[in-house]
Design a protein around this motif. Structure first.
Motif, PDB file in Angstrom:
ATOM      1  N   UNK A   1      19.659 -11.964  16.281  1.00  0.00           N
ATOM      2  CA  UNK A   1      20.126 -13.165  15.572  1.00  0.00           C
ATOM      3  C   UNK A   1      21.635 -13.236  15.468  1.00  0.00           C
ATOM      4  N   UNK A   2      22.329 -12.118  15.758  1.00  0.00           N
ATOM      5  CA  UNK A   2      23.757 -12.070  15.454  1.00  0.00           C
ATOM      6  C   UNK A   2      24.638 -11.730  16.666  1.00  0.00           C
ATOM      7  N   UNK A   3      24.121 -11.862  17.867  1.00  0.00           N
ATOM      8  CA  UNK A   3      24.855 -11.390  19.042  1.00  0.00           C
ATOM      9  C   UNK A   3      26.079 -12.240  19.379  1.00  0.00           C
ATOM     10  N   UNK A   4      26.029 -13.520  19.109  1.00  0.00           N
ATOM     11  CA  UNK A   4      27.155 -14.402  19.413  1.00  0.00           C
ATOM     12  C   UNK A   4      27.630 -15.076  18.133  1.00  0.00           C
ATOM     13  N   UNK A   5      28.826 -15.614  18.216  1.00  0.00           N
ATOM     14  CA  UNK A   5      29.383 -16.319  17.057  1.00  0.00           C
ATOM     15  C   UNK A   5      28.496 -17.498  16.683  1.00  0.00           C
ATOM     16  N   UNK A   6      28.001 -18.204  17.689  1.00  0.00           N
ATOM     17  CA  UNK A   6      27.140 -19.349  17.428  1.00  0.00           C
ATOM     18  C   UNK A   6      25.831 -18.923  16.771  1.00  0.00           C
ATOM     19  N   UNK A   7      25.242 -17.819  17.242  1.00  0.00           N
ATOM     20  CA  UNK A   7      23.970 -17.378  16.654  1.00  0.00           C
ATOM     21  C   UNK A   7      24.181 -16.866  15.230  1.00  0.00           C
ATOM     22  N   UNK A   8      25.345 -16.266  14.973  1.00  0.00           N
ATOM     23  CA  UNK A   8      25.611 -15.801  13.603  1.00  0.00           C
ATOM     24  C   UNK A   8      25.703 -16.983  12.643  1.00  0.00           C
ATOM     25  N   UNK A   9      26.309 -18.065  13.097  1.00  0.00           N
ATOM     26  CA  UNK A   9      26.376 -19.256  12.242  1.00  0.00           C
ATOM     27  C   UNK A   9      24.998 -19.878  12.071  1.00  0.00           C
ATOM     28  N   UNK A  10      24.202 -19.859  13.137  1.00  0.00           N
ATOM     29  CA  UNK A  10      22.856 -20.433  13.063  1.00  0.00           C
ATOM     30  C   UNK A  10      21.981 -19.660  12.091  1.00  0.00           C
ATOM     31  N   UNK A  11      22.175 -18.342  12.036  1.00  0.00           N
ATOM     32  CA  UNK A  11      21.356 -17.498  11.153  1.00  0.00           C
ATOM     33  C   UNK A  11      22.196 -16.978   9.981  1.00  0.00           C
ATOM     34  N   UNK A  12      23.048 -17.850   9.474  1.00  0.00           N
ATOM     35  CA  UNK A  12      24.007 -17.440   8.439  1.00  0.00           C
ATOM     36  C   UNK A  12      23.306 -16.925   7.186  1.00  0.00           C
ATOM     37  N   UNK A  13      22.275 -17.614   6.721  1.00  0.00           N
ATOM     38  CA  UNK A  13      21.598 -17.200   5.488  1.00  0.00           C
ATOM     39  C   UNK A  13      20.986 -15.807   5.639  1.00  0.00           C
ATOM     40  N   UNK A  14      20.444 -15.528   6.803  1.00  0.00           N
ATOM     41  CA  UNK A  14      19.869 -14.204   7.054  1.00  0.00           C
ATOM     42  C   UNK A  14      20.971 -13.135   7.035  1.00  0.00           C
ATOM     43  N   UNK A  15      22.103 -13.442   7.648  1.00  0.00           N
ATOM     44  CA  UNK A  15      23.208 -12.481   7.668  1.00  0.00           C
ATOM     45  C   UNK A  15      23.759 -12.257   6.267  1.00  0.00           C
ATOM     46  N   UNK A  16      23.821 -13.297   5.461  1.00  0.00           N
ATOM     47  CA  UNK A  16      24.267 -13.143   4.069  1.00  0.00           C
ATOM     48  C   UNK A  16      23.372 -12.147   3.338  1.00  0.00           C
ATOM     49  N   UNK A  17      22.065 -12.280   3.501  1.00  0.00           N
ATOM     50  CA  UNK A  17      21.133 -11.374   2.801  1.00  0.00           C
ATOM     51  C   UNK A  17      21.345  -9.928   3.234  1.00  0.00           C
ATOM     52  N   UNK A  18      21.540  -9.722   4.527  1.00  0.00           N
ATOM     53  CA  UNK A  18      21.758  -8.360   5.034  1.00  0.00           C
ATOM     54  C   UNK A  18      23.032  -7.770   4.445  1.00  0.00           C
ATOM     55  N   UNK A  19      24.112  -8.546   4.468  1.00  0.00           N
ATOM     56  CA  UNK A  19      25.389  -8.040   3.979  1.00  0.00           C
ATOM     57  C   UNK A  19      25.384  -7.872   2.461  1.00  0.00           C
ATOM     58  N   UNK A  20      24.697  -8.759   1.764  1.00  0.00           N
ATOM     59  CA  UNK A  20      24.612  -8.614   0.302  1.00  0.00           C
ATOM     60  C   UNK A  20      23.994  -7.273  -0.086  1.00  0.00           C
ATOM     61  N   UNK A  21      22.901  -6.927   0.559  1.00  0.00           N
ATOM     62  CA  UNK A  21      22.247  -5.659   0.220  1.00  0.00           C
ATOM     63  C   UNK A  21      23.084  -4.474   0.680  1.00  0.00           C
ATOM     64  N   UNK A  22      23.785  -4.620   1.810  1.00  0.00           N
ATOM     65  CA  UNK A  22      24.613  -3.519   2.315  1.00  0.00           C
ATOM     66  C   UNK A  22      25.792  -3.239   1.396  1.00  0.00           C
ATOM     67  N   UNK A  23      26.437  -4.264   0.912  1.00  0.00           N
ATOM     68  CA  UNK A  23      27.647  -4.101   0.123  1.00  0.00           C
ATOM     69  C   UNK A  23      27.394  -3.432  -1.227  1.00  0.00           C
ATOM     70  N   UNK A  24      26.175  -3.504  -1.700  1.00  0.00           N
ATOM     71  CA  UNK A  24      25.849  -2.892  -2.996  1.00  0.00           C
ATOM     72  C   UNK A  24      25.796  -1.361  -2.915  1.00  0.00           C
TER      73      UNK A  24
END
Length: 820
Positions: A693-716
Motif C-alpha cells: 500500500x505504501x510503495x509509491x508516493x501516490x499509493x501512500x496518499x491513496x492509503x493515507x488513513x491506513x498509514x496514519x494508523x500504522x504510524x500512530x501505533x509505532x510512535x507510541x
C-alpha cells in the motif's frame, strides 16, 4: 545594473535566478517577475513539485522555466554561468547545499561582486538547527507555535493550514533583497540576504513578549494568557468585546470592528443596548473583573446581534460609518469582495492550457512604475534552449571586490515620515529603522491609540515604535500641518495609514505633499483602499482575517445557520476571534511586511530613475497573497492542502503524533525521506518499505488513513526525544513539539537566544529588555537596533532640527499644537 534608468516596470533590467522549488523561494521571486524583472526558474528533471499544487499558476506567472540537473556536472556549469551574469539569486536550500553543488555565494561573488544572494531557510545558515529540514511544521514545533487549541476540544498541539512562517519569511526575503539592491545602487556591491521561517513567525508577535517580560518582573500584577483563549472562554476587556464575532439572524458570521471604546459605545446603541451605558448593573461590564458579569453582558450582545439579518445590519453600518462588521468569507470568495474589484486587485487572465484564471493581482500599486501580474505561466523547460545557449556568454570582468564585512547601515541616509497608527503600517517602518532609516513618527497629542490598547500604558506599542523618533502634533491645526510639510521637504518617504479620504481632508495626501517634495515616495498603507466601497471602514486585524478567508483557512469548518445555540455561538466566536488555532498569528503582521516590501520597492524604483511616486498596499490584498493557493480559481484546480478535522496534519507524512510521553511532528514527504523513515522504523520492528500500500508516493496518499494508523501505533513505543534523535540521525524531519508559547523563545536560553536573534535595549519606561534583532539579515550592512519610544519624546529635538527657534517651540506647546 546600478544607476541605469529603465523604461518599464520598476525592476525591469534585473535578472533573478530562482534555484529552489519551494513556496518560500517561489513567492520571493514572484514580486520581481510582477514588476518586470527577468526571473529564470531552475527546475529539476521532471519539473518542480510545486507544479502539482493549486498555487502554481500564481507563483510561476511571468517567469521562465529551465530544466537543469544540479547534480550533473554539465548542468552545474550552465547554472554557474547563469549566476555569474545574474543580479539576484533566490534559494531555499539547507545551508551548505549550494556550496556542495559548486554554486556558493563566496566563489561566485569574486567574479560577480554585484550579486545579491537571497536565502530562505528554516533556522539560519549558522544555527545549530541548520541541518534540520526547514518544513514549516518543524520550525513551528521547535518554536512552540503549535501550542494552540483544537476547536474540537482535543487536547495536545494543533497543525494549522495556512503557511504563516513560510510566507512571512518570503516577504522578509523580498524586502531584504530590495534593500540590498537599493544599497547596491550607490556601492556597486552585492551581499547575502538571509531570512528564516523562524524570524518569519517571530514577526507575528505584537506585544506578547513584552507582556511576558512584565509578568515575569511583576508576577503579582500581571498574568500572561493566550489572547484567543481567554480565562473562562469569555472576552476579558473592551477591545475583545469590540472585536467580537457574532451570528446574524439569517445565520451568517460577522466580525465586528470596534477596537476603540467610542466605536463600541456607538455599536451598543445600534444594537439596541445603549441603555446599558447608564444602567449601574452594566456600566463598564466589558472591563469588569467579574467573569460572570462579562459573560452575561456578552450573551446580551450576541442575542441582540441575532435580532437582525446581515442586510439589516449593513443598513445600519451604511447609516453610521463608525460601526462595521465584515462577513466571514471562504477561499476564492475574496476575489469577489467589492473592494478587491474596485482596487483592480482581482486579476482575470486567459491561459492556453488552464483557460480562465482568477487570482490576486500585484502586491503593490505604483503610480509611476506599475507592475503587471498577467505574465504567462511557463511550460516545463519552455525557455531552456534559449537560456542554456545564453549561459556560455562570458560575463563582464569584475571591477569591484565584494566583502561581507559590514561598514554602514543600508538605509543610513533615508528619512521616513510616519503618519500612521495601530500596527501594520508602523510595524513596516520599524523594520526600516532596524536597517538604518531615520523614522519620524507623527502622533496625535494623546498618542497613537496603539499605546493604550493593553492594560498597561505603552506595553502594546513597544514593537512598533522601535528605533523611531516621536513628535506629538495636532495635524488638524494649520500650524500642525505646517510642521508636517517642513518635515516632508527633506524626507525620502511618507507612510500614511488613515482610512480612505482622511488624508485628503487634512491636506496631507500625496498630491499636496508631492508638490512640496516631488521626489517623495508616498505610500498608502490601507486596510481596504484609498477610495471605494470599503475605504472608510475600520480595518482591524480580525476584520481582515474574516473578510479575506484567513479564519476559515485555519479553523476549517465553522458551523453557521440559524439553529446554533447560544453556547455554540460563544464557542465558535472565541475561536474565530483567534483567527484560527495557532497562538500569535495576525494578518496585521502580514500587512506590515507587505508595506515594508512596498516602501523598499518604491525606494529602489526612485534610485533606478523613476523619481517620486505614490504607492498603495491593502491588508486585504496582502492577505490574499498569503493564501494564494486557496484563493486562485481555474478549471481543474487541485484543492489547497488543509489539515484534517482534528488538526493533526495534512496527511500521514506531514502530521502530529503522540509518543510515549509527549508529541512529535513528522515531515517526510519525498521518496528519499520515505526510504530513510522506513529504515528507522525497521530497526524498531515496523517494516513498511515493501508494504504494497505504501510503495509509491501516490499509493501512500491513496492509503493515507491506513498509514496514519500504522504510524500512530509505532510512535507510541518511544519518547518524543528518542524519536527526534533517531530520525534526525537519518535526515528525516521529526522533532519534539515544544509546549510554547512561541514568544518564550525570547527568554534567556530560549530558541531565539540560542540562534543569536535577540538583542538588549534600554526603553525609557521599561528599562532593559530583550527585543529581536533585525528580522532579515544583510551580510554587508549594519543593523541599528534601538528601543521603542514614548509619545512626543523627541518633539523639541525634531523641531529644532528643522529650524524652529526655542520661542516658537514654546508657543506651539502653549497653544497645544505640539506635545511631549
Amino acid at each position: 545594473m546600478p544607476g541605469v534608468a529603465v523604461s518599464k516596470g520598476a525592476l525591469s533590467g534585473i535578472t533573478v535566478i530562482d534555484l529552489s522549488t519551494t513556496i518560500a523561494s517561489a513567492y520571493t521571486s514572484l514580486l520581481f517577475a510582477d514588476f518586470g524583472a527577468e526571473v529564470i526558474q531552475i527546475e529539476p528533471p521532471g519539473g518542480s513539485l510545486l507544479r502539482d499544487q493549486a498555487g502554481w499558476p500564481f507563483w510561476s506567472r511571468g517567469k521562465r522555466s529551465v530544466v537543469l540537473d544540479l547534480k550533473c556536472d554539465k548542468d552545474q556549469r550552465i547554472a554557474r554561468d547563469l549566476l555569474l551574469s545574474a543580479d539576484v539569486v533566490c534559494e531555499s536550500f539547507r545551508p551548505g547545499v549550494a556550496e556542495e553543488l559548486g554554486l556558493g555565494y563566496e566563489s561566485l561573488s569574486r567574479s560577480n561582486p554585484g550579486l545579491i544572494w537571497t536565502s530562505v531557510t528554516g533556522f539560519g545558515p549558522t544555527s545549530p538547527l541548520a541541518q534540520l529540514r526547514g518544513y514549516e511544521a518543524i520550525v513551528l514545533a521547535k518554536l512552540g507555535a503549535l501550542s494552540g487549541r483544537s476547536p474540537t476540544g482535543r487536547s495536545g498541539p494543533v497543525m494549522p493550514s495556512a503557511l504563516t512562517a513560510t510566507f512571512s519569511a518570503a516577504l522578509l526575503a523580498t524586502h531584504g533583497t530590495l534593500i540590498a539592491l537599493y544599497e547596491r545602487e550607490s556601492s556597486g556591491l552585492g551581499q547575502r540576504v538571509s531570512s528564516t521561517l523562524l524570524q518569519g513567525f517571530l514577526s507575528h508577535d505584537s506585544w506578547s513578549w513584552m507582556l511576558r517580560t512584565l509578568s515575569q518582573r511583576y508576577p503579582e500584577a500581571f498574568t500572561e494568557h493566550q489572547s484567543f483563549d481567554p480565562p473562562g472562554g469569555v472576552p476579558p476587556n473592551v477591545m475583545m468585546f469590540g472585536l467580537m464575532a457574532g451570528l446574524s439572524k439569517d445565520g451568517r458570521w460577522m466580525q465586528f470592528a470596534h477596537a476603540q471604546p467610542k466605536q463600541f459605545d456607538v455599536f451598543l446603541r445600534a444594537a439596541g443596548l445603549g441603555w446599558t451605558r447608564s444602567d449601574p448593573r452594566w456600566m463598564g461590564a466589558e472591563n469588569s473583573p467579574d467573569i460572570s458579569t462579562r459573560e452575561r453582558f456578552w450573551e446580551m450582545i450576541l442575542t441582540a446581534v441575532r435580532e437582525l439579518t446581515f442586510e439589516e445590519w449593513q443598513q445600519r453600518f451604511d447609516a453610521d460609518p463608525t460601526i462595521f462588521a465584515e462577513l466571514f468569507r471562504r477561499g476564492a470568495e475574496i476575489l469577489d469582495h467589492p473592494q478587491m474589484i474596485h482596487n483592480g486587485h482581482t486579476l482575470v487572465v486567459d491561459d492556453p492550457e488552464l483557460g480562465t484564471i482568477r487570482e490576486p493581482g500585484v502586491l503593490v500599486t505604483m503610480s509611476g512604475s506599475p507592475g503587471c501580474g498577467a505574465g504567462p505561466i511557463p511550460s516545463l523547460d519552455e525557455h531552456g534552449p534559449e537560456v542554456r545557449a545564453r549561459a556560455h556568454v562570458e560575463p563582464p570582468a569584475a571591477a569591484l571586490a565584494a566583502t561581507d564585512f559590514p561598514t554602514s547601515a543600508a538605509l543610513a541616509n533615508v528619512t521616513v515620515i510616519e503618519l500612521g497608527t495601530f500596527f501594520a503600517g508602523p510595524f513596516s517602518t520599524a523594520l526600516l529603522a532596524d536597517l538604518g532609516a531615520r523614522v519620524i513618527k507623527i502622533e496625535p497629542l494623546e498618542g497613537d491609540p496603539m499605546r493604550n490598547i493593553m492594560g498597561f500604558p505603552e506595553l502594546s506599542a513597544v514593537r512598533v515604535t522601535q528605533g523611531k523618533e516621536s513628535i506629538a502634533v495636532d495635524i488638524q491645526t494649520v500650524d500642525g500641518r505646517a510642521i508636517v510639510e517642513r518635515l516632508v521637504r527633506d524626507a525620502d518617504m511618507v507612510l500614511q495609514t488613515f482610512r480612505g479620504g482622511v488624508a485628503r481632508k487634512l491636506g496631507l495626501d500625496h498630491e499636496r505633499l508631492m508638490e512640496i517634495n516631488p521626489d517623495l515616495i508616498y505610500h498608502y498603507a490601507q486596510g481596504y483602499g484609498i477610495d471605494g466601497p470599503y475605504a472608510g471602514r475600520p480595518a482591524y486585524a480580525p476584520v481582515i482575517a474574516a473578510g479575506s478567508g484567513f479564519v476559515y483557512r485555519n479553523i476549517g469548518s465553522m458551523p453557521d445557520g440559524t439553529d446554533l445555540t447560544l453556547d455554540q455561538v460563544k464557542h465558535w466566536g472565541i475561536r474565530a476571534h483567534g483567527m484560527g488555532v495557532v497562538v500569535g498569528v495576525s494578518v496585521d503582521h502580514f500587512a506590515g511586511l507587505g508595506v515594508a516590501v512596498a516602501l523598499s520597492l518604491g525606494l529602489l524604483a526612485r534610485a533606478r530613475g523613476f523619481g517620486g511616486q505614490h504607492t498603495m498596499t491593502s491588508m486585504l490584498q496582502t492577505t490574499a497573497h498569503m493564501m494564494s493557493d486557496d484563493v486562485i480559481e481555474y478549471a481543474g484546480r487541485p484543492p489547497a492542502p488543509v489539515t484534517d478535522p482534528e488538526f493533526m496534519g495534512m496527511n500521514a507524512l506531514y502530521r502530529l503524533y503522540a509518543t510515549a510521553d509527549s508529541w512529535v511532528v513528522l515531515c517526510g514527504v519525498s521518496n528519499a525521506e520515505w526510504v530513510s523513515l522506513c529504515t528507522v522504523l525497521a530497526a524498531t520492528g515496523v517494516h513498511l518499505v515493501d508494504h504494497p500500500s505504501f510503495r509509491t508516493r501516490e499509493s501512500r496518499l491513496e492509503h493515507d488513513a491506513e498509514l496514519v494508523r500504522v504510524l500512530e501505533s509505532s510512535m507510541l513505543k518511544k519518547s518524543a526525544a528518542e524519536w527526534e534523535e533517531l530520525f534526525t540521525a537519518a535526515d528525516v524531519a521529526c522533532v519534539e513539539v515544544d509546549p510554547g508559547p512561541p514568544h518564550a523563545a525570547m527568554d534567556e536560553g530560549g530558541l531565539a537566544h540560542q540562534l543569536g536573534m535577540v538583542a538588549t535595549v534600554e526603553h525609557p519606561m521599561f528599562e532593559r529588555h530583550y527585543r529581536t534583532t533585525a528580522l532579515v539579515n544583510l551580510s554587508r550592512s549594519l543593523e541599528v537596533l534601538k528601543p521603542g519610544c514614548l509619545n512626543g519624546q523627541h518633539t523639541d529635538a525634531v523641531l529644532r532640527g528643522i529650524g524652529f527657534a526655542e520661542a516658537e517651540i514654546a508657543r506651539l506647546h502653549a497653544s497645544h499644537v505640539v506635545g511631549r
